[in-house]
Design a protein around this motif. Structure first.
Motif, PDB file in Angstrom:
ATOM      1  N   PHE A 255     -14.416   8.682 -40.990  1.00  0.00           N
ATOM      2  CA  PHE A 255     -13.240   8.585 -40.197  1.00  0.00           C
ATOM      3  C   PHE A 255     -12.267   9.224 -41.133  1.00  0.00           C
TER       4      PHE A 255
ATOM      5  N   ALA B  29     -12.060  -2.858 -47.215  1.00  0.00           N
ATOM      6  CA  ALA B  29     -13.639  -3.054 -47.277  1.00  0.00           C
ATOM      7  C   ALA B  29     -13.916  -4.458 -46.875  1.00  0.00           C
TER       8      ALA B  29
ATOM      9  N   ARG C 274     -11.392  -5.021 -56.463  1.00  0.00           N
ATOM     10  CA  ARG C 274     -12.336  -4.446 -55.277  1.00  0.00           C
ATOM     11  C   ARG C 274     -11.570  -3.015 -54.821  1.00  0.00           C
ATOM     12  N   VAL C 275     -12.692  -2.166 -54.405  1.00  0.00           N
ATOM     13  CA  VAL C 275     -12.207  -1.137 -53.736  1.00  0.00           C
ATOM     14  C   VAL C 275     -11.938  -1.219 -52.307  1.00  0.00           C
ATOM     15  N   SER C 276     -11.357  -0.328 -51.349  1.00  0.00           N
ATOM     16  CA  SER C 276     -11.143  -0.491 -50.153  1.00  0.00           C
ATOM     17  C   SER C 276     -11.523   1.026 -49.437  1.00  0.00           C
ATOM     18  N   TYR C 277     -11.589   1.018 -48.217  1.00  0.00           N
ATOM     19  CA  TYR C 277     -11.736   2.323 -47.577  1.00  0.00           C
ATOM     20  C   TYR C 277     -10.731   3.188 -47.692  1.00  0.00           C
ATOM     21  N   VAL C 278      -9.398   2.978 -47.703  1.00  0.00           N
ATOM     22  CA  VAL C 278      -8.263   3.609 -47.800  1.00  0.00           C
ATOM     23  C   VAL C 278      -7.282   2.359 -48.683  1.00  0.00           C
ATOM     24  N   TYR C 279      -6.672   2.841 -49.504  1.00  0.00           N
ATOM     25  CA  TYR C 279      -5.661   2.091 -50.265  1.00  0.00           C
ATOM     26  C   TYR C 279      -4.534   3.136 -50.943  1.00  0.00           C
ATOM     27  N   ASP C 280      -3.664   3.608 -49.935  1.00  0.00           N
ATOM     28  CA  ASP C 280      -2.841   4.759 -50.458  1.00  0.00           C
ATOM     29  C   ASP C 280      -1.424   4.387 -50.624  1.00  0.00           C
TER      30      ASP C 280
ATOM     31  N   LEU D 193     -19.497   1.652 -41.547  1.00  0.00           N
ATOM     32  CA  LEU D 193     -18.543   2.501 -40.678  1.00  0.00           C
ATOM     33  C   LEU D 193     -18.813   4.177 -40.687  1.00  0.00           C
TER      34      LEU D 193
END
Lengths: 164, 415
Positions: free
Chosen positions: A160, A50, A59-65, A157
């Motif tokens: 997606f 992000a 911190r959070v991300s949009y995707v953190y797989d 965004l």
């Protein structure tokens, strides 16, 4: 001198071919084949940060797989019931400016840029830089990390669910 | 300005589709809902230290939240009082001053003018000019447990009245922390959806859709929705609504069902701290009951351990910003909270992406097909029951949406 040049070219070529293939599989929603490009390591990382700081411990991300979550995400799409992918958007991306930034034993770090056009009723453009960490083995290359830094990650965004 | 007679467009069990896409309705909503009563802005934990600031929105207004050097929190309009330039450009940061890039005016952290370059240009008027060009603050600001609300114009009701029906829910959230405080410091996932804001507000207290819209995730993870579904819709009053999970959780009696069903042995520090602060009996009950699931009208969604803030952009577009709820004094919980939040939430979220998709399809249906004119909102009318100040019904019923529309009508009515 020719030998050195040939080796340099061949290293770049297998990375280029891998990246082009990964882009094609992601564009064509070939989830199982795309997933097979990943190594089996638990700590594989598919990462779309992000805006702002990028420290995943705070911190959070949009995707953190990690590898398990990549599996779940692919599995979710393979149900063919993911509304955000019904029908799947048409995608065309170009990945370019490919540079091998570091080679450490069998791990290759690659930096490149992409631009992706998505259409499903509405036309949306995505763009950014990608950092890959790839492991080279006799079997070929495998992804350890794909980090996608979107140009608009500080903004808002649209949805997606497809593979970025 | 054209006034829409909303009372003609909202019935006891139906709502007119026009309310979701008409530009005049949107203008009236800005005046009466976004600027005419309390809306959620930010949490105090987003500006923990003196000098911290962050940019937020109130309706379509750009505001800056900061904590001044004396520790007081302010909500300023993001506009230079000189000639209107955008004052704060960064999303967040720390600064003892605000400086306008246009003519170099500087402002102290409390909004007072700190310096005006070439002040001789104002002659004897300088002191007067300086006194009237402090940064403008939002007139009405109120806070509960760190949750900051504001009303741009005179609010339709006192804050105490507005917040009363959701105090218990906010307490339920904060009291999961051994220090009684939540921290919203993990950054925001910013999602833009091509739908009216009300589509989102209504969806947050809609239990009916879950087994359909989120079926792909239940299939992929081999879970059944029945294991963790809410047990009731709860109309709280003032347009606020909740989905209750307490019966579901208490029925099984397992702890942390709201947190992946982990065993308490995996968070020993947290358990010890909660026992110490609240006593074992209360702490254990909280591990079972977990956080609330409440939609604070119009725009604060406490989705158990995630905060989701809704903002309008236009009649057909909105934003939703999410962040995980971190608990002060619970580091073992917080690390896991980040990863859980990422999986479910945001524009790529395994839950939210499908809600976003459905919301956008709803907007297309509402705005590009004129008939039937009315939305059917009768589900549960026959079986909902009044319990004190609340109305309770089946978790798939639409009393929550009806309550949103009742509050909406009251705020939008011609007076």
């Amino acid at each position: 001198m020719d030998e050195v040049m040939t080796r340099a070219e061949s290293i770049n070529m297998d990375v280029h071919a891998f990246i082009a293939r990964e882009a094609r599989l992601a564009d064509d929603h070939q989830f199982a084949e795309w997933e097979s490009l990943w190594a089996d390591d638990d700590d594989c990382l598919y990462w779309v940060p992000a805006g702002g700081e990028q420290d995943p411990s705070t911190r959070v991300s949009y995707v953190y797989d990690n590898r398990a979550r990549i599996r779940t995400r692919v599995r979710q799409m393979e149900t063919n019931q993911r509304y955000a992918m019904e029908p799947p958007p048409r995608l065309a991306r170009v990945v370019g400016n490919i540079e091998v930034r570091d080679t450490d034993g069998d791990i290759v770090t690659v930096r490149c840029t992409f631009i992706l056009v998505q259409f499903r009723g509405v036309h949306t453009t995505w763009a950014g830089s990608i950092t890959y960490r790839l492991r080279r083995s006799p079997a070929g290359l495998a992804m350890l990390m794909k980090k996608v830094e979107l140009v608009d990650r500080d903004g808002w965004l649209t949805t997606f669910a497809f593979l970025l | 300005m054209i006034k829409i007679d909303v009372e003609k467009l909202v019935g006891a069990d139906r709502v007119h589709g026009r309310l979701y896409h008409d530009p005049d309705v949107f203008e009236q909503e800005l005046e009466r809902i976004w600027y005419g009563n309390w809306v959620y802005v930010a949490h105090e934990s987003e500006v923990p230290r003196p000098g911290d600031f962050c940019r937020k929105r109130v309706g379509l207004q750009e505001v800056v939240l900061n904590r001044d050097l004396d520790g007081r929190v302010h909500l300023f309009y993001n506009r230079c009082p000189h000639r209107g330039n955008q004052l704060c450009l960064e999303s967040d940061g720390n600064s003892s001053r605000f400086t306008c890039a246009y003519h170099g005016w500087t402002f102290a952290s409390n909004g007072d003018v700190a310096g005006i370059p070439l002040q001789d240009g104002y002659g004897e008027n300088f002191d007067q000019v300086r006194a009237r060009t402090a940064m403008s603050q939002v007139a009405n600001v109120a806070t509960y447990r760190g949750f900051i609300f504001c009303s741009v114009n005179a609010p339709a009701q006192p804050f105490e009245e507005y917040i009363a029906p959701v105090r218990t829910a906010i307490d339920q959230l904060c009291d999961l922390s051994p220090e009684g405080e939540v921290v919203l410091s993990a950054g925001w996932l910013r999602h833009r959806t091509r739908c009216n804001w009300k589509v989102i507000t209504e969806n947050e207290v809609d239990g009916y859709h879950v087994r359909f819209v989120h079926r792909s995730l239940f299939t992929a993870t081999s879970t059944r929705q029945s294991e963790t579904k809410p047990d009731a819709t709860v109309v709280l009053g003032n347009g606020h609504n909740a989905l209750s999970f307490s019966e579901t959780y208490r029925h099984s009696g397992h702890e942390f069902q709201w947190f992946g069903g982990i065993d308490r042995k995996r968070v020993p520090g947290y358990v010890a701290a909660m026992n110490e602060r609240y006593g074992e009996e209360v702490a254990t009950q909280r591990f079972v009951d977990g956080p609330p699931h409440v939609m604070v009208f119009p725009n604060l969604f406490i989705a158990q351990m995630n905060i989701l803030v809704i903002q309008p952009l236009s009649p057909s577009e909105s934003t939703q910003d999410t962040t995980p709820v971190l608990l002060k004094g619970a580091p073992e919980i917080n690390q896991r909270m980040l990863r859980r939040s990422e999986a479910a939430m945001g524009p790529a979220g395994m839950f939210i992406a499908d809600d976003g998709e459905v919301g956008e399809r709803n907007q297309i249906g509402l705005s590009s097909a004129m008939y039937p004119e009315w939305l059917e909102l009768s589900r549960g009318l026959e079986r909902e029951r009044v319990e004190g100040d609340q109305v309770i019904s089946d978790e798939t019923d639409e009393g929550t949406q009806r309550a949103i529309w009742a509050r909406y009508t009251a705020l939008m009515a011609n007076s």
